[in-house]
Design an enzyme around this catalytic site. Sequence first.
Site, PDB file in Angstrom:
ATOM      1  N   SER A 163      -6.061   1.457  -5.251  1.00 39.61           N
ATOM      2  CA  SER A 163      -5.593   0.118  -4.894  1.00 39.61           C
ATOM      3  C   SER A 163      -6.155  -0.959  -5.815  1.00 39.61           C
ATOM      4  O   SER A 163      -5.432  -1.836  -6.288  1.00 39.61           O
ATOM      5  CB  SER A 163      -5.963  -0.190  -3.441  1.00 39.61           C
ATOM      6  OG  SER A 163      -5.306   0.698  -2.561  1.00 39.61           O
ATOM      7  N   HIS A 168      -1.504   2.863   4.810  1.00 40.58           N
ATOM      8  CA  HIS A 168      -2.681   3.587   4.319  1.00 40.58           C
ATOM      9  C   HIS A 168      -2.997   4.735   5.278  1.00 40.58           C
ATOM     10  O   HIS A 168      -2.722   4.666   6.468  1.00 40.58           O
ATOM     11  CB  HIS A 168      -3.870   2.612   4.251  1.00 40.58           C
ATOM     12  CG  HIS A 168      -5.003   3.069   3.393  1.00 40.58           C
ATOM     13  ND1 HIS A 168      -5.784   4.158   3.709  1.00 40.58           N
ATOM     14  CD2 HIS A 168      -5.495   2.574   2.227  1.00 40.58           C
ATOM     15  CE1 HIS A 168      -6.708   4.315   2.776  1.00 40.58           C
ATOM     16  NE2 HIS A 168      -6.560   3.375   1.863  1.00 40.58           N
ATOM     17  N   GLU A 179       0.816  -1.206   0.000  1.00 43.10           N
ATOM     18  CA  GLU A 179       0.000   0.000   0.000  1.00 43.10           C
ATOM     19  C   GLU A 179       0.858   1.269   0.000  1.00 43.10           C
ATOM     20  O   GLU A 179       1.717   1.457   0.864  1.00 43.10           O
ATOM     21  CB  GLU A 179      -0.918   0.001   1.233  1.00 43.10           C
ATOM     22  CG  GLU A 179      -1.707   1.271   1.454  1.00 43.10           C
ATOM     23  CD  GLU A 179      -2.739   1.516   0.370  1.00 43.10           C
ATOM     24  OE1 GLU A 179      -2.781   2.649  -0.142  1.00 43.10           O
ATOM     25  OE2 GLU A 179      -3.493   0.577   0.044  1.00 43.10           O
ATOM     26  N   ASP A 186       0.972  -0.408  -4.947  1.00 43.65           N
ATOM     27  CA  ASP A 186      -0.290  -0.260  -5.669  1.00 43.65           C
ATOM     28  C   ASP A 186      -0.335   1.085  -6.385  1.00 43.65           C
ATOM     29  O   ASP A 186      -0.751   1.196  -7.530  1.00 43.65           O
ATOM     30  CB  ASP A 186      -1.492  -0.433  -4.731  1.00 43.65           C
ATOM     31  CG  ASP A 186      -1.497   0.536  -3.555  1.00 43.65           C
ATOM     32  OD1 ASP A 186      -0.467   1.178  -3.290  1.00 43.65           O
ATOM     33  OD2 ASP A 186      -2.543   0.635  -2.874  1.00 43.65           O
ATOM     34  N   HIS A 187       0.115   2.119  -5.701  1.00 43.72           N
ATOM     35  CA  HIS A 187       0.139   3.475  -6.260  1.00 43.72           C
ATOM     36  C   HIS A 187       1.032   4.319  -5.364  1.00 43.72           C
ATOM     37  O   HIS A 187       1.549   3.840  -4.355  1.00 43.72           O
ATOM     38  CB  HIS A 187      -1.275   4.079  -6.332  1.00 43.72           C
ATOM     39  CG  HIS A 187      -2.036   4.011  -5.035  1.00 43.72           C
ATOM     40  ND1 HIS A 187      -1.721   4.794  -3.939  1.00 43.72           N
ATOM     41  CD2 HIS A 187      -3.085   3.243  -4.647  1.00 43.72           C
ATOM     42  CE1 HIS A 187      -2.538   4.518  -2.942  1.00 43.72           C
ATOM     43  NE2 HIS A 187      -3.377   3.566  -3.337  1.00 43.72           N
TER      44      HIS A 187
END
Length: 639
Positions: free
Chosen positions: A323, A437, A277, A491-492
């Site tokens: 995500s 996150h 994440e 994911d990003h």
Amino acid sequence: MKDLRLQELLALIYRLFLAFLFYQVARFLFWVFNRDLIKVDSVSDYFKLSYYGTAFDTTAILYVNAVFILLSIIPIMINSRKGYQKFLFYWYFITNGITYAFNFGDMIYYRFSQARLTSAALEVGKHEDNLGKVFWNAVLQNPMIPICFIISIALWIFLYKRVNVKEQKPDQPLVYFMSSIANLSIIATLVVGGIRGDFKHSTRPINLVDANKHVSNPLQANLVLNSVFSFFRTINTNNFKLVHFVDDKFIEKEIAPYKTYEREVEPKPNIVIFIIESFGKEYSGAFNRNTKIKDFVSYTPFFDSLATKSLIFTNAYANGRQSIHAMSSVLAGIPSLTDAFTSSPYSNQKIQSIVSVCNEMGYDTSFYHGAPNGSMGFQGFGNILGFQHYYGKNEYNNDKDFDGIWAIWDEPFFQYYAKNIGKKQPFMSTLFSASSHDPFKIPEKYQGKFRKGPLQIHEPIQYTDYALKKFFETASKQPWYQNTIFVVTADHTNQTYYPEYHKAMNHFAIPILFFSPNPKFNLHGVDDRFAQQIDIYPTLADLIGYNKKIRSWGRSLVSDKNENYIIVNSDSINEQMIIGNYIYTFNGKDIAGIYDKTDLALSKNLLGKSPTAEQKLGMLKAKGWYQDYMNRVINKKLR
């Protein structure tokens, strides 16, 4: 009677003017809170962008206030009464207050999404049952934003009350009624034109792409837009449409949507994929050795050490903004464009992926995510891909390790993962982490263990890096470890600190790492070629010896073949493609910009100059890739 109608019309114009005024206030505050991400060169440039934003404000304001306008001018003989005006007051501020808040929410959300709010947020939100906790955490972490919202609304109410409609009774009801009908017709026409953004019948309604017509840097389009417009304009939209720019032979040659690799591998290796994440490239020292950032600080000591024993790609990009986008990109090689594939009407189809390939080869396949089952849409999409097993918070079955908002803390869940996989071999397993996150917290017992950085995310990134270290310590003792290929990626991206990562393309800059303790796979070295998440699937298919044809817009990063590449992602307004020596932006119909591949800020648009032969071919490739993507998604040719 004329005075009565006139005062009602003037009051309506004043009240709509206030909406325009406060939308500009929201635009200014949006820029203030995100000025490190959206560069504006001068005061005059800011006012120019604000002026162009008026067209988008008009559409948004008329969307929200269409009923209010009707109620204000409809000839029902009681328009000027105090009770009716009080009713209009509450209607006005309830509807405008709720939607106006979208802009303030985006002041926080934009830093993570790098795009204005769209209706896709509804798709994400429907999978979560912790939105209340997320909201209050965001408020506590960004107190100035709700304070600014409250002050703005309070000032708006104060100014609204400065102009009142005096109670009067029309002395000629028929004339009053007929003139009102005429006014209503004129205003209705103006409202329709304002919502469309134009009065020309031949012109399509204004949309998100139009914001790019007025900017020199694509990121500034988010300043021209407002969140109410972007949200409402994307409700019930479907940008998945068949197009035709090139013939099939061009696609077969230049896009090459099918790949075949020939490699004999026995025994078949296990595969472990970590999708971490928000694990942006910016946080890792190993991936920033050549960026020449002064006084660079790394927050991933273990990941950096693992990189010295791995094959790493230092110019790699995410293919999506959220995500769930990473799940389709990494595992199935399907990027997300302006509209996400995973939330489209076409996501529920048979898809060839590393999951289906491994299932076909007799692998045991599993997906792990420590959040409540179903969160983020992972379980549903995992079922589409064909994972045989899903392990979430339910299966972990120990809420003592729950972070209270999102998921089981990374360290205990990574340990659970290390001990639970490998019971049947060969296996392919994916873990999607959670602790890095927002709201960027770490377990209480680790307070003070990791250094604080200038960004909130720096501390939880170190925690996740520590969890990854503990995972490998445990995994290295397992019987399956030696014959396993590990992939670690993000994911990003997320919060950014260094100016280098404020650049438009670097909003997608992530690490991609391949590691195996087994030397026969030869996974070591630093590769500075462009790479992307959708390359992971064909690379793994190659490494495990799947010699059949695969559908892939990516390429094997370990193949000896000299394969062309097209790096693809989207800023939610335009598609962005790196092809050869140039970056192309594409709006679904036309090429919107051409930039040198070193111009990651997309600051100098070369479009309009006489194109070179390479640029002409690149523009055709961009359109051809988009054509093939739409064809395969819509016509269910993703197998």
